[in-house]
Design a protein around this motif. Structure first.
Motif, PDB file in Angstrom:
ATOM      1  N   THR A   1       8.109  20.734  -4.821  1.00  0.00           N
ATOM      2  CA  THR A   1       7.056  21.354  -4.022  1.00  0.00           C
ATOM      3  C   THR A   1       6.031  21.943  -4.983  1.00  0.00           C
ATOM      4  O   THR A   1       6.160  21.805  -6.198  1.00  0.00           O
ATOM      5  CB  THR A   1       7.619  22.443  -3.091  1.00  0.00           C
ATOM      6  OG1 THR A   1       8.099  23.520  -3.888  1.00  0.00           O
ATOM      7  CG2 THR A   1       8.736  21.896  -2.201  1.00  0.00           C
TER       8      THR A   1
ATOM      9  N   TYR B   1      18.326  19.268  -1.573  1.00  0.00           N
ATOM     10  CA  TYR B   1      18.808  19.168  -0.203  1.00  0.00           C
ATOM     11  C   TYR B   1      20.028  18.269  -0.140  1.00  0.00           C
ATOM     12  O   TYR B   1      20.126  17.292  -0.871  1.00  0.00           O
ATOM     13  CB  TYR B   1      17.734  18.546   0.701  1.00  0.00           C
ATOM     14  CG  TYR B   1      16.588  19.457   1.009  1.00  0.00           C
ATOM     15  CD1 TYR B   1      16.592  20.223   2.172  1.00  0.00           C
ATOM     16  CD2 TYR B   1      15.495  19.549   0.167  1.00  0.00           C
ATOM     17  CE1 TYR B   1      15.533  21.063   2.476  1.00  0.00           C
ATOM     18  CE2 TYR B   1      14.432  20.386   0.455  1.00  0.00           C
ATOM     19  CZ  TYR B   1      14.458  21.140   1.616  1.00  0.00           C
ATOM     20  OH  TYR B   1      13.409  21.970   1.901  1.00  0.00           O
TER      21      TYR B   1
ATOM     22  N   GLN C   1      13.342  17.544  -4.125  1.00  0.00           N
ATOM     23  CA  GLN C   1      11.946  17.631  -3.718  1.00  0.00           C
ATOM     24  C   GLN C   1      11.209  18.575  -4.650  1.00  0.00           C
ATOM     25  O   GLN C   1      11.641  19.705  -4.874  1.00  0.00           O
ATOM     26  CB  GLN C   1      11.818  18.157  -2.283  1.00  0.00           C
ATOM     27  CG  GLN C   1      12.246  17.191  -1.239  1.00  0.00           C
ATOM     28  CD  GLN C   1      11.994  17.726   0.155  1.00  0.00           C
ATOM     29  OE1 GLN C   1      11.547  18.854   0.342  1.00  0.00           O
ATOM     30  NE2 GLN C   1      12.268  16.897   1.140  1.00  0.00           N
TER      31      GLN C   1
ATOM     32  N   ARG D   1      19.007  15.086  -2.194  1.00  0.00           N
ATOM     33  CA  ARG D   1      17.587  14.785  -2.311  1.00  0.00           C
ATOM     34  C   ARG D   1      16.919  15.880  -3.123  1.00  0.00           C
ATOM     35  O   ARG D   1      17.138  17.068  -2.871  1.00  0.00           O
ATOM     36  CB  ARG D   1      16.911  14.717  -0.935  1.00  0.00           C
ATOM     37  CG  ARG D   1      17.391  13.586  -0.080  1.00  0.00           C
ATOM     38  CD  ARG D   1      16.927  12.248  -0.647  1.00  0.00           C
ATOM     39  NE  ARG D   1      17.656  11.158  -0.062  1.00  0.00           N
ATOM     40  CZ  ARG D   1      18.629  10.487  -0.649  1.00  0.00           C
ATOM     41  NH1 ARG D   1      19.026  10.796  -1.851  1.00  0.00           N
ATOM     42  NH2 ARG D   1      19.235   9.493  -0.068  1.00  0.00           N
TER      43      ARG D   1
ATOM     44  N   GLU E   1       9.383  13.800  -2.841  1.00  0.00           N
ATOM     45  CA  GLU E   1      10.830  13.605  -2.773  1.00  0.00           C
ATOM     46  C   GLU E   1      11.187  12.414  -3.642  1.00  0.00           C
ATOM     47  O   GLU E   1      10.638  11.332  -3.483  1.00  0.00           O
ATOM     48  CB  GLU E   1      11.278  13.356  -1.338  1.00  0.00           C
ATOM     49  CG  GLU E   1      12.780  13.217  -1.222  1.00  0.00           C
ATOM     50  CD  GLU E   1      13.243  13.154   0.213  1.00  0.00           C
ATOM     51  OE1 GLU E   1      13.875  12.149   0.578  1.00  0.00           O
ATOM     52  OE2 GLU E   1      12.971  14.116   0.962  1.00  0.00           O
TER      53      GLU E   1
ATOM     54  N   MET F   1       5.256  15.553   3.946  1.00  0.00           N
ATOM     55  CA  MET F   1       5.897  15.248   2.679  1.00  0.00           C
ATOM     56  C   MET F   1       5.423  13.882   2.221  1.00  0.00           C
ATOM     57  O   MET F   1       5.334  12.947   2.985  1.00  0.00           O
ATOM     58  CB  MET F   1       7.406  15.270   2.891  1.00  0.00           C
ATOM     59  CG  MET F   1       8.169  14.727   1.731  1.00  0.00           C
ATOM     60  SD  MET F   1       9.937  14.876   1.883  1.00  0.00           S
ATOM     61  CE  MET F   1      10.254  14.305   3.506  1.00  0.00           C
TER      62      MET F   1
ATOM     63  N   LYS G   1      13.156   9.288  -5.100  1.00  0.00           N
ATOM     64  CA  LYS G   1      14.011   8.225  -4.580  1.00  0.00           C
ATOM     65  C   LYS G   1      15.299   8.190  -5.394  1.00  0.00           C
ATOM     66  O   LYS G   1      15.277   8.413  -6.600  1.00  0.00           O
ATOM     67  CB  LYS G   1      13.302   6.877  -4.680  1.00  0.00           C
ATOM     68  CG  LYS G   1      12.097   6.788  -3.791  1.00  0.00           C
ATOM     69  CD  LYS G   1      11.425   5.449  -3.926  1.00  0.00           C
ATOM     70  CE  LYS G   1      10.196   5.423  -3.030  1.00  0.00           C
ATOM     71  NZ  LYS G   1       9.502   4.150  -3.080  1.00  0.00           N
TER      72      LYS G   1
ATOM     73  N   THR H   1       4.215  17.693  -1.805  1.00  0.00           N
ATOM     74  CA  THR H   1       5.665  17.698  -1.988  1.00  0.00           C
ATOM     75  C   THR H   1       6.105  16.270  -2.258  1.00  0.00           C
ATOM     76  O   THR H   1       5.729  15.356  -1.535  1.00  0.00           O
ATOM     77  CB  THR H   1       6.366  18.246  -0.735  1.00  0.00           C
ATOM     78  OG1 THR H   1       5.968  19.603  -0.553  1.00  0.00           O
ATOM     79  CG2 THR H   1       7.869  18.179  -0.879  1.00  0.00           C
TER      80      THR H   1
ATOM     81  N   SER I   1       5.888  10.731  -0.651  1.00  0.00           N
ATOM     82  CA  SER I   1       6.745  10.152  -1.685  1.00  0.00           C
ATOM     83  C   SER I   1       5.856   9.225  -2.496  1.00  0.00           C
ATOM     84  O   SER I   1       5.333   8.246  -1.984  1.00  0.00           O
ATOM     85  CB  SER I   1       7.895   9.379  -1.047  1.00  0.00           C
ATOM     86  OG  SER I   1       8.751   8.925  -2.037  1.00  0.00           O
TER      87      SER I   1
END
Length: 128
Positions: free
Chosen positions: A62, A69, A60, A58, A14, A1, A16, A12, A3
């Motif tokens: 993809t 999540y 994400q 969270r 995620e 993953m 912040k 992917t 960021s």
């Protein structure tokens, strides 16, 4: 993953968390508590609720879905192929994210980095 602030459509990303909206609500509640205690209490509780959401949720992006999540548990998946439209309300001060799927409409407060959110949306599911 990964960021990243410049996401690629094959990774992917995620997002912040952003605590701007909850903090503004709690700060705005302070003078309201003195003038209108019940209204101030509602603002405080809503701000604390959004703070909890920003801490625990969270998002994400993809290659094929927007996944939400709570901790490590996937609670919702939104495949891009079912999206019809999306919009971020107000560009100067982004506070609300709207997207429409084939069968439903969703409104989410911006509890995540709005710049990365917009970048991911533009890359993965361009607006119609």
């Amino acid at each position: 993953m990964t960021s990243s602030f410049a996401p690629s459509s094959t990774s992917t990303v995620e997002l912040k968390p952003s605590y701007n909206i909850p903090i503004v609500l709690v700060i705005a509640a302070i003078p309201l508590l003195l003038v209108q205690p019940w209204v101030g209490l509602v603002f405080t509780l809503f701000g604390l609720f959004l703070m909890f959401q920003a801490l625990t949720l969270r998002l994400q992006f993809t290659v094929t879905n927007l996944d939400i999540y709570r901790g490590e548990k996937l609670i919702r998946r939104f495949p891009y192929q079912e999206w019809q439209n999306w919009r971020i309300f107000w560009n100067g001060v982004p506070i609300l994210f709207y997207f429409k799927e084939i069968k439903s409409i969703h409104f989410l407060p911006i509890l995540f980095d709005p710049n990365t959110l917009k970048s991911c949306l533009e890359q993965r599911c361009p607006r119609i």
